[in-house]
Scaffold this active site. Structure first.
Site, PDB file in Angstrom:
ATOM      1  CB  CYS A  81       1.723  -9.665  -7.066  1.00  0.00           C
ATOM      2  SG  CYS A  81       1.252 -10.129  -5.386  1.00  0.00           S
ATOM      3  CG  ASN A 119      -2.975  -9.871  -3.980  1.00  0.00           C
ATOM      4  OD1 ASN A 119      -2.569 -10.723  -4.773  1.00  0.00           O
ATOM      5  ND2 ASN A 119      -2.249  -8.826  -3.625  1.00  0.00           N
ATOM      6  CG  HIS A 154      -1.746  -8.168  -9.051  1.00  0.00           C
ATOM      7  ND1 HIS A 154      -2.154  -9.421  -8.668  1.00  0.00           N
ATOM      8  CD2 HIS A 154      -1.205  -7.588  -7.938  1.00  0.00           C
ATOM      9  CE1 HIS A 154      -1.881  -9.584  -7.385  1.00  0.00           C
ATOM     10  NE2 HIS A 154      -1.310  -8.495  -6.927  1.00  0.00           N
TER      11      HIS A 154
HETATM   12  N1  COA Z   1     -10.153  -3.638   9.637  1.00  0.00           N
HETATM   13  C1  COA Z   1     -10.517  -2.517  10.289  1.00  0.00           C
HETATM   14  N2  COA Z   1      -9.678  -1.479  10.454  1.00  0.00           N
HETATM   15  C2  COA Z   1      -8.440  -1.592   9.949  1.00  0.00           C
HETATM   16  C3  COA Z   1      -8.009  -2.732   9.275  1.00  0.00           C
HETATM   17  C4  COA Z   1      -8.917  -3.788   9.122  1.00  0.00           C
HETATM   18  N3  COA Z   1      -8.601  -4.929   8.496  1.00  0.00           N
HETATM   19  N4  COA Z   1      -6.725  -2.558   8.878  1.00  0.00           N
HETATM   20  C5  COA Z   1      -6.363  -1.338   9.294  1.00  0.00           C
HETATM   21  N5  COA Z   1      -7.395  -0.749   9.937  1.00  0.00           N
HETATM   22  C6  COA Z   1      -7.447   0.569  10.572  1.00  0.00           C
HETATM   23  C7  COA Z   1      -6.088   1.081  10.920  1.00  0.00           C
HETATM   24  O1  COA Z   1      -5.654   0.643  12.183  1.00  0.00           O
HETATM   25  C8  COA Z   1      -6.315   2.569  10.880  1.00  0.00           C
HETATM   26  O2  COA Z   1      -6.950   2.959  12.072  1.00  0.00           O
HETATM   27  P1  COA Z   1      -6.604   4.350  12.770  1.00  0.00           P
HETATM   28  O3  COA Z   1      -7.029   5.410  11.780  1.00  0.00           O
HETATM   29  O4  COA Z   1      -7.420   4.325  14.018  1.00  0.00           O
HETATM   30  O5  COA Z   1      -5.125   4.327  12.999  1.00  0.00           O
HETATM   31  C9  COA Z   1      -7.325   2.748   9.763  1.00  0.00           C
HETATM   32  O6  COA Z   1      -7.975   1.476   9.615  1.00  0.00           O
HETATM   33  C10 COA Z   1      -6.688   3.104   8.450  1.00  0.00           C
HETATM   34  O7  COA Z   1      -5.602   2.217   8.234  1.00  0.00           O
HETATM   35  P2  COA Z   1      -4.645   2.346   7.011  1.00  0.00           P
HETATM   36  O8  COA Z   1      -3.547   1.356   7.131  1.00  0.00           O
HETATM   37  O9  COA Z   1      -4.300   3.798   6.859  1.00  0.00           O
HETATM   38  O10 COA Z   1      -5.641   1.912   5.854  1.00  0.00           O
HETATM   39  P3  COA Z   1      -5.443   2.056   4.307  1.00  0.00           P
HETATM   40  O11 COA Z   1      -6.493   2.894   3.761  1.00  0.00           O
HETATM   41  O12 COA Z   1      -4.020   2.370   3.928  1.00  0.00           O
HETATM   42  O13 COA Z   1      -5.730   0.579   3.833  1.00  0.00           O
HETATM   43  C11 COA Z   1      -4.622  -1.383   2.985  1.00  0.00           C
HETATM   44  C12 COA Z   1      -4.850  -0.472   4.196  1.00  0.00           C
HETATM   45  C13 COA Z   1      -3.669  -2.488   3.364  1.00  0.00           C
HETATM   46  C14 COA Z   1      -5.971  -1.959   2.575  1.00  0.00           C
HETATM   47  C15 COA Z   1      -4.068  -0.500   1.833  1.00  0.00           C
HETATM   48  O14 COA Z   1      -2.957   0.249   2.286  1.00  0.00           O
HETATM   49  C16 COA Z   1      -3.646  -1.309   0.657  1.00  0.00           C
HETATM   50  O15 COA Z   1      -4.442  -1.992   0.044  1.00  0.00           O
HETATM   51  N6  COA Z   1      -2.345  -1.204   0.259  1.00  0.00           N
HETATM   52  C17 COA Z   1      -1.848  -1.956  -0.874  1.00  0.00           C
HETATM   53  C18 COA Z   1      -1.606  -3.369  -0.438  1.00  0.00           C
HETATM   54  C19 COA Z   1      -1.393  -4.278  -1.592  1.00  0.00           C
HETATM   55  O16 COA Z   1      -2.058  -4.199  -2.590  1.00  0.00           O
HETATM   56  N7  COA Z   1      -0.440  -5.208  -1.433  1.00  0.00           N
HETATM   57  C20 COA Z   1      -0.149  -6.218  -2.373  1.00  0.00           C
HETATM   58  C21 COA Z   1       0.492  -5.636  -3.561  1.00  0.00           C
HETATM   59  S1  COA Z   1       0.807  -6.873  -4.715  1.00  0.00           S
END
Ligand code: COA
Length: 324
Positions: free
Chosen positions: A111, A277, A247
């Site tokens: 990215c 993304n 980004h």
């Molecule tokens: N739909 C519904 N629920 C979801 C889900 C989805 N797509 N993905 C995860 N969950 C659930 C999880 O299982 C968790 O449930 P629980 O509390 O019962 O265990 C809850 O939602 C929270 O999950 P979590 O992983 O803690 O969510 P988060 O707030 O960290 O969000 C991302 C997850 C991936 C959206 C976030 O971490 C993120 O955007 N990270 C950066 C990723 C990124 O930008 N990558 C590319 C960089 S170039």
């Protein structure tokens, strides 16, 4: 002498996949995805490829710059998903658009890919090694995503963006790039067992694997830091900046950067709602949208910033010099 951007272009696949469409294949819902990421829909390639989209974006950028492909002396392309190890995607673009005088190099920086090729382009121009450069960021991460993993498949979309960089830019242009391979395991995708087709081997390592929280924290701490480092190097402050073209990884990352820089949200345009993304393509797609909407005025200062797998992150400060 730095380079200046004189044309931009972009291309997205035709097929649009909404959050509701995704809710039919993994346990998720529109409200969760919008709230946690800002994404509402994404374009997913069926017949389009990294190279076909890159060519379309490049043609539009050349038209915008009133240039012919034969005038280019270099093509730098950021991509991590072109589907071939060689020939390079940039060589394939060269052939398709007829850029017969251009040298071609692919850059693998995920990215951060467009920031990497932008910075390399500036270095080529400053050294006198090139004069008219086609910069491309293009990816189809939908081919690398595990469509059963709701933690990643909701985030990504496909697309391509391009810009023409030519010598004659302002001396305020300034760039910074960093990498931390020690934290690389936070975001991985292994190509070793792929068979070259669109089908994945079934080996989990060949899909995108991500520690979402670690990547989120990394971006929130490093992006504001590298922006401030770049501004300081250029002798500027946030007051001087008209737009931050970041980004498009997650709207909460963008909001967090706004807060940490104590900036105004309207200086941070975003299209993540439409495209998700798009990896190396996100910064040039957004830049193209701003350019075509007539929002960029000569003399405005822009910060471009990319971050992602590697881990890697980089920023460029530039003065927009194109008349619209
Ligand atoms: N739909 C519904 N629920 C979801 C889900 C989805 N797509 N993905 C995860 N969950 C659930 C999880 O299982 C968790 O449930 P629980 O509390 O019962 O265990 C809850 O939602 C929270 O999950 P979590 O992983 O803690 O969510 P988060 O707030 O960290 O969000 C991302 C997850 C991936 C959206 C976030 O971490 C993120 O955007 N990270 C950066 C990723 C990124 O930008 N990558 C590319 C960089 S170039």
């Amino acid at each position: 002498m730095s380079g200046k951007i004189v044309g931009t272009g972009s291309c997205m696949p035709e097929k649009i996949v909404s959050n509701d469409d995704l809710a039919k294949i993994v346990e998720t819902n529109d409200a969760w995805i919008r709230e946690r990421t800002g994404v509402a829909r994404r374009h997913i390639s069926e017949k389009e490829t990294v190279v076909s989209m890159a060519c379309a974006a490049a043609q539009k950028a050349l038209e915008d710059a009133h240039m012919k492909a034969e005038e280019l002396d270099l093509i730098l392309m950021g991509t991590s998903s072109s589907g071939t190890i060689f020939p390079s995607a940039s060589c394939m673009v060269q052939k398709e658009i007829g850029a017969v005088h251009a040298a071609c190099v692919d850059v693998s920086a995920a990215c951060t890919g467009f920031l990497a090729v932008y910075q390399m382009g500036q270095a080529y121009i400053r050294s006198g090694m090139a004069d008219k450069i086609l910069l491309i960021g293009a990816d189809t991460l939908s081919h690398l995503v595990d469509w059963t993993d709701r933690g990643t498949c909701i985030l990504f979309g496909d697309g391509a963006g391009a810009a023409i960089l030519v010598s004659g830019g302002s001396e305020t242009a300034c760039e910074v790039m960093h990498s931390d391979g020690g934290r690389g395991q936070a975001l991985t995708c292994d190509s070793r067992h792929r068979d070259g087709s669109k089908e994945l081997s079934g080996d989990p390592a060949t899909y995108i694997r991500m520690d979402g929280k670690a990547v989120f924290q990394f971006a929130l701490s490093k992006v504001p830091e590298v922006i401030l480092e770049t501004l300081e190097k250029a002798g500027c402050t946030t007051e001087d900046i008209d737009y931050y073209v970041l980004h498009q990884a997650n709207i909460r990352i963008i909001d967090g950067v706004v807060r940490r820089l104590r900036e105004r949200p309207e200086k941070f345009p975003s299209n993540i709602e439409e495209y998700g993304n798009t990896c190396a393509a996100s910064v040039p797609i957004l830049l193209d949208e701003l350019n075509r909407a007539g929002k960029l005025k000569k003399g405005q200062k822009l910060v471009l910033s990319g971050f992602g797998a590697g881990l890697s992150w980089g920023t460029a400060l530039l003065e927009w010099q194109k008349e619209n």
